[in-house]
Design an enzyme around this catalytic site. Structure first.
Site, PDB file in Angstrom:
ATOM      1  N   ASP A  66      46.500  43.138  35.906  1.00  0.00           N
ATOM      2  CA  ASP A  66      47.542  43.775  36.715  1.00  0.00           C
ATOM      3  C   ASP A  66      48.702  42.830  36.990  1.00  0.00           C
ATOM      4  O   ASP A  66      48.649  41.640  36.664  1.00  0.00           O
ATOM      5  CB  ASP A  66      46.936  44.306  38.030  1.00  0.00           C
ATOM      6  CG  ASP A  66      45.888  43.382  38.626  1.00  0.00           C
ATOM      7  OD1 ASP A  66      45.918  42.175  38.315  1.00  0.00           O
ATOM      8  OD2 ASP A  66      45.040  43.850  39.394  1.00  0.00           O
ATOM      9  N   ASP A 135      38.407  46.787  49.884  1.00  0.00           N
ATOM     10  CA  ASP A 135      38.384  48.259  49.939  1.00  0.00           C
ATOM     11  C   ASP A 135      37.745  48.872  48.683  1.00  0.00           C
ATOM     12  O   ASP A 135      37.800  50.077  48.480  1.00  0.00           O
ATOM     13  CB  ASP A 135      39.804  48.821  50.145  1.00  0.00           C
ATOM     14  CG  ASP A 135      40.737  48.534  48.964  1.00  0.00           C
ATOM     15  OD1 ASP A 135      40.299  47.880  47.988  1.00  0.00           O
ATOM     16  OD2 ASP A 135      41.902  48.975  49.016  1.00  0.00           O
ATOM     17  N   HIS A 137      38.528  48.169  45.469  1.00  0.00           N
ATOM     18  CA  HIS A 137      39.337  48.313  44.252  1.00  0.00           C
ATOM     19  C   HIS A 137      38.898  47.332  43.167  1.00  0.00           C
ATOM     20  O   HIS A 137      38.364  46.263  43.465  1.00  0.00           O
ATOM     21  CB  HIS A 137      40.848  48.188  44.536  1.00  0.00           C
ATOM     22  CG  HIS A 137      41.320  46.825  44.935  1.00  0.00           C
ATOM     23  ND1 HIS A 137      42.114  46.604  46.035  1.00  0.00           N
ATOM     24  CD2 HIS A 137      41.150  45.594  44.382  1.00  0.00           C
ATOM     25  CE1 HIS A 137      42.407  45.325  46.129  1.00  0.00           C
ATOM     26  NE2 HIS A 137      41.827  44.690  45.136  1.00  0.00           N
ATOM     27  N   GLU A 142      43.265  51.488  43.625  1.00  0.00           N
ATOM     28  CA  GLU A 142      42.909  51.664  45.034  1.00  0.00           C
ATOM     29  C   GLU A 142      42.064  52.932  45.200  1.00  0.00           C
ATOM     30  O   GLU A 142      41.979  53.755  44.279  1.00  0.00           O
ATOM     31  CB  GLU A 142      44.193  51.764  45.874  1.00  0.00           C
ATOM     32  CG  GLU A 142      45.089  50.524  45.812  1.00  0.00           C
ATOM     33  CD  GLU A 142      44.544  49.331  46.612  1.00  0.00           C
ATOM     34  OE1 GLU A 142      43.326  49.220  46.812  1.00  0.00           O
ATOM     35  OE2 GLU A 142      45.379  48.498  47.035  1.00  0.00           O
TER      36      GLU A 142
HETATM   37  C1  F6R Z   1      43.331  40.763  40.552  1.00  0.00           C
HETATM   38  C2  F6R Z   1      42.698  42.045  40.800  1.00  0.00           C
HETATM   39  C3  F6R Z   1      42.084  42.399  42.106  1.00  0.00           C
HETATM   40  C4  F6R Z   1      41.310  41.245  42.741  1.00  0.00           C
HETATM   41  C5  F6R Z   1      40.792  41.669  44.101  1.00  0.00           C
HETATM   42  C6  F6R Z   1      40.027  40.560  44.783  1.00  0.00           C
HETATM   43  O1  F6R Z   1      43.778  40.700  39.208  1.00  0.00           O
HETATM   44  O2  F6R Z   1      42.706  42.843  39.926  1.00  0.00           O
HETATM   45  O3  F6R Z   1      41.206  43.482  41.915  1.00  0.00           O
HETATM   46  O4  F6R Z   1      40.255  40.876  41.904  1.00  0.00           O
HETATM   47  O5  F6R Z   1      41.873  42.053  44.901  1.00  0.00           O
HETATM   48  O6  F6R Z   1      40.901  39.513  45.094  1.00  0.00           O
HETATM   49  P1  F6R Z   1      40.354  38.104  45.508  1.00  0.00           P
HETATM   50  O7  F6R Z   1      39.625  37.575  44.331  1.00  0.00           O
HETATM   51  O8  F6R Z   1      41.582  37.271  45.798  1.00  0.00           O
HETATM   52  O9  F6R Z   1      39.475  38.305  46.675  1.00  0.00           O
END
Ligand code: F6R
Length: 259
Positions: A66, A135, A137, A142
């Site tokens: 992303d 959450d 995702h 989301e």
């Molecule tokens: C990042 C992504 C998100 C993160 C998620 C967890 O490329 O796709 O899904 O993996 O927000 O973020 P962290 O690892 O910072 O807790």
């Protein structure tokens, strides 16, 4: 069912997953890696420096999950910058083979389709690293995201923006929109490796692995995939109902099977 591996530390998870990636790259020098950003995959990238020592990585290809929309690609927190800093440069990968969705506003309407075409042209992703949001995702899909979704623009939830504020000077600096691989895109990868560390991820992990398959918890889509490895520390495993079973299964697993 996903294979769940409960490890003592994030570093242990990093070493385990890095060894699997190194095995893949030795077997297939032009392997296609699905790259995640955020804090979670950092121990994997750190361990890969050693695991890939002596391995020819010049043909390795990669696709990030992303990118923020409307953030200057040169901004230090753009995922293009993060992937270059945390993955491409330290591992010595060829920057031309590592792709990140184009989040620039100019041309954003076609950016999702272009990314899908690039992944397809590469023959798909061999191993997709995933973190998980508090959450639920994966990527930036989301709650409510379609399981059939492809790469497209999404609006970040308030919770995700608050979670990611730590990377920016001020909470309002976190972009509101992102471009993310869809759940359908992620499910096309041949092997999903989801990592999670810390108590803040425990509920999302339990929901993803053992809860109902529902768009309300996008990570539960992993239950639809035939080859998933979930690597968690004790804190992130705390709400797993079948934790003892996962431990017994892992302890008895023959080494030749790999992840
Ligand atoms: C990042 C992504 C998100 C993160 C998620 C967890 O490329 O796709 O899904 O993996 O927000 O973020 P962290 O690892 O910072 O807790």
């Amino acid at each position: 069912m996903a294979e769940v591996v409960i490890v003592p530390t994030a570093d242990a998870a990093g070493a385990l997953v890095a060894a699997e990636i190194a095995r893949l790259v030795r077997a297939r020098p032009d392997a296609v890696l699905g790259l995640a950003t955020g804090s979670t995959p950092l121990p994997v990238y750190a361990a890969l420096r050693e695991a890939l020592t002596g391995v020819d990585v010049s043909h390795v290809r990669g696709f990030a999950l992303d990118e923020y929309v409307g953030l200057d690609p040169r901004h230090p927190q753009s995922y293009r910058s993060v992937i270059r800093r945390e993955v491409v440069e330290p591992l010595g990968l060829d920057p031309d083979r590592i792709h990140v969705p184009d989040g620039r506003l100019d041309g954003i309407e076609g950016a999702g389709d272009a990314y899908e075409r690039a992944i397809a042209a590469a023959g798909g992703v061999d191993l997709q690293l995933l973190g998980i949001g508090s959450d639920g995702h994966i990527g930036f899909n989301e709650p409510g995201s379609s399981f059939a979704s492809r790469t497209r623009v999404k609006t970040l939830t308030r919770q995700t923006r608050a979670d990611n504020a730590r990377f920016f000077d001020a909470p309002d600096d976190v972009p509101r929109h992102c471009i993310t691989q869809g759940l359908g895109t992620i499910l096309d990868a041949r092997h999903l490796v989801l990592l999670a560390f810390g108590a803040g991820k425990a509920a999302a992990v339990a929901g993803a692995v053992e809860g109902a398959v529902t768009a309300s918890l996008p990570a539960s889509a992993i239950q639809l995939h035939p080859h998933v490895t979930v690597v968690v520390d004790e804190a992130a495993a705390a709400e797993l109902r079948y934790a003892d079973y996962y431990r017994e299964t892992w302890d008895a697993k023959p080494a030749w099977q790999g992840l």
